[in-house]
Write a protein that holds these residues in place. Sequence first.
Motif, mmCIF file in Angstrom:
data_model
loop_
_atom_site.group_PDB
_atom_site.id
_atom_site.type_symbol
_atom_site.label_atom_id
_atom_site.label_comp_id
_atom_site.label_asym_id
_atom_site.label_seq_id
_atom_site.Cartn_x
_atom_site.Cartn_y
_atom_site.Cartn_z
ATOM 1 N N PHE A 180 -2.482 10.235 -2.183
ATOM 2 C CA PHE A 180 -3.015 9.277 -2.888
ATOM 3 C C PHE A 180 -3.680 10.462 -4.007
ATOM 4 O O PHE A 180 -4.002 10.577 -4.780
ATOM 5 N N LEU A 181 -4.261 11.349 -3.175
ATOM 6 C CA LEU A 181 -5.226 12.364 -3.345
ATOM 7 C C LEU A 181 -5.352 13.354 -4.716
ATOM 8 O O LEU A 181 -5.613 13.589 -5.735
ATOM 9 N N ILE A 182 -4.043 14.033 -3.593
ATOM 10 C CA ILE A 182 -2.857 14.940 -4.573
ATOM 11 C C ILE A 182 -2.447 14.146 -5.662
ATOM 12 O O ILE A 182 -1.961 14.728 -6.920
ATOM 13 N N PHE A 214 0.421 -1.661 0.141
ATOM 14 C CA PHE A 214 -0.144 0.431 -0.353
ATOM 15 C C PHE A 214 0.897 1.144 -0.544
ATOM 16 O O PHE A 214 0.637 1.764 -1.116
ATOM 17 N N ILE A 215 1.321 0.962 0.720
ATOM 18 C CA ILE A 215 2.924 2.574 0.543
ATOM 19 C C ILE A 215 3.326 2.351 -0.573
ATOM 20 O O ILE A 215 3.645 3.887 -0.708
ATOM 21 N N GLU A 216 3.984 1.343 -1.027
ATOM 22 C CA GLU A 216 5.073 1.083 -2.404
ATOM 23 C C GLU A 216 4.318 1.936 -3.826
ATOM 24 O O GLU A 216 4.649 2.488 -4.566
ATOM 25 N N HIS A 217 2.857 1.675 -3.200
ATOM 26 C CA HIS A 217 2.102 1.912 -4.072
ATOM 27 C C HIS A 217 1.642 3.794 -3.948
ATOM 28 O O HIS A 217 1.386 4.139 -4.743
ATOM 29 N N MET A 218 1.651 3.949 -3.050
ATOM 30 C CA MET A 218 1.356 5.259 -2.500
ATOM 31 C C MET A 218 2.603 6.689 -3.142
ATOM 32 O O MET A 218 2.502 7.549 -4.110
ATOM 33 N N ALA A 260 -9.683 2.870 1.232
ATOM 34 C CA ALA A 260 -8.786 2.008 1.483
ATOM 35 C C ALA A 260 -7.521 2.639 2.275
ATOM 36 O O ALA A 260 -7.149 1.866 3.606
ATOM 37 N N CYS A 261 -7.603 4.086 2.319
ATOM 38 C CA CYS A 261 -6.957 4.612 3.044
ATOM 39 C C CYS A 261 -7.321 4.525 5.120
ATOM 40 O O CYS A 261 -6.630 4.647 5.852
ATOM 41 N N PHE A 262 -8.802 4.741 4.602
ATOM 42 C CA PHE A 262 -9.233 4.517 6.282
ATOM 43 C C PHE A 262 -8.889 3.008 6.583
ATOM 44 O O PHE A 262 -8.399 2.785 7.197
ATOM 45 N N PHE A 288 -3.568 8.036 8.068
ATOM 46 C CA PHE A 288 -4.822 8.517 7.710
ATOM 47 C C PHE A 288 -4.767 9.638 6.670
ATOM 48 O O PHE A 288 -4.984 10.047 5.824
ATOM 49 N N VAL A 289 -4.419 10.805 7.884
ATOM 50 C CA VAL A 289 -4.883 12.514 6.628
ATOM 51 C C VAL A 289 -3.595 12.193 5.996
ATOM 52 O O VAL A 289 -3.881 12.357 5.115
ATOM 53 N N LEU A 290 -2.139 11.853 5.549
ATOM 54 C CA LEU A 290 -1.383 11.329 5.543
ATOM 55 C C LEU A 290 -1.124 10.780 3.494
ATOM 56 O O LEU A 290 -0.999 10.979 2.965
ATOM 57 N N VAL A 291 -1.734 9.659 4.240
ATOM 58 C CA VAL A 291 -2.055 8.686 3.110
ATOM 59 C C VAL A 291 -2.575 8.854 1.934
ATOM 60 O O VAL A 291 -3.008 9.314 0.517
ATOM 61 N N THR A 292 -4.190 9.758 2.917
ATOM 62 C CA THR A 292 -5.245 10.329 1.343
ATOM 63 C C THR A 292 -4.452 11.234 1.382
ATOM 64 O O THR A 292 -5.510 11.341 -0.010
#
Length: 221
Positions: A195-197, A22-26, A153-155, A188-192
């Motif tokens: 991903f969104l940006i 998940f982190i790698e994909h991010m 997914a992030c949550f 959660f805030v960071l990965v969201t």
Amino acid sequence: MKGFYSRKIHSLLGVIPLGAFFIEHMMTNFAAVEGGASGFTDSVLWLNSLPLVFFLELFGIWLPLLYHGVYGLYIAYQSKPNLNRFNIERNWRYTLQRITGIVTFIFIVWHLFQTRVQVAVGNVEHEELGGLMHDIVTQPLLLTLYIIGIVAACFHFSNGLWSFLISWGITVGPRAQRVSSYLCLGIFVLVTFMFLISLVTFRDSEFQTAATIAQSIKTFI
């Protein structure tokens, strides 16, 4: 006892290796923000140039994902939310974890079909994935569905990490669990955000141009 170990394996796979993936994909997607179309393409090509990449993906992603996803659906089916009786934070976490798990599993299957499956059957080259994502996120409906899937997914990842720390006896006391709750909220805030940006960045016409060039080169060859 059998169910106990099944749940432990399910929990462990959600963090190792799926959490790492998940982190790698991010980070791969975020390469689009840092380096544009060329940066994203370079990251994708580097990943696919790794030795034994097929076996790395098979045993590090696909099989764990299959077990975690299917067994997670079973857990969600068996779960009995009690929000009507006990409207407290942990019950909300429990319920949202099940809901986001279902949404995430559906989203991942759909996303894989749109991307990895298309590469596997030869409809898309790795160099064209940025352009493919551009085509997806420039459609308002698909963009909305992607945003929902990403947030879910992030949550699911962040809240699952918090639950993992408790169930594996890493955060035992109330204070440790409270601190880990804040940390996982920050995750959660960071990965969201990342991903969104990245998702918004794919809307740039640069990715469409890069895909067109790659397609032209492939046609010429």
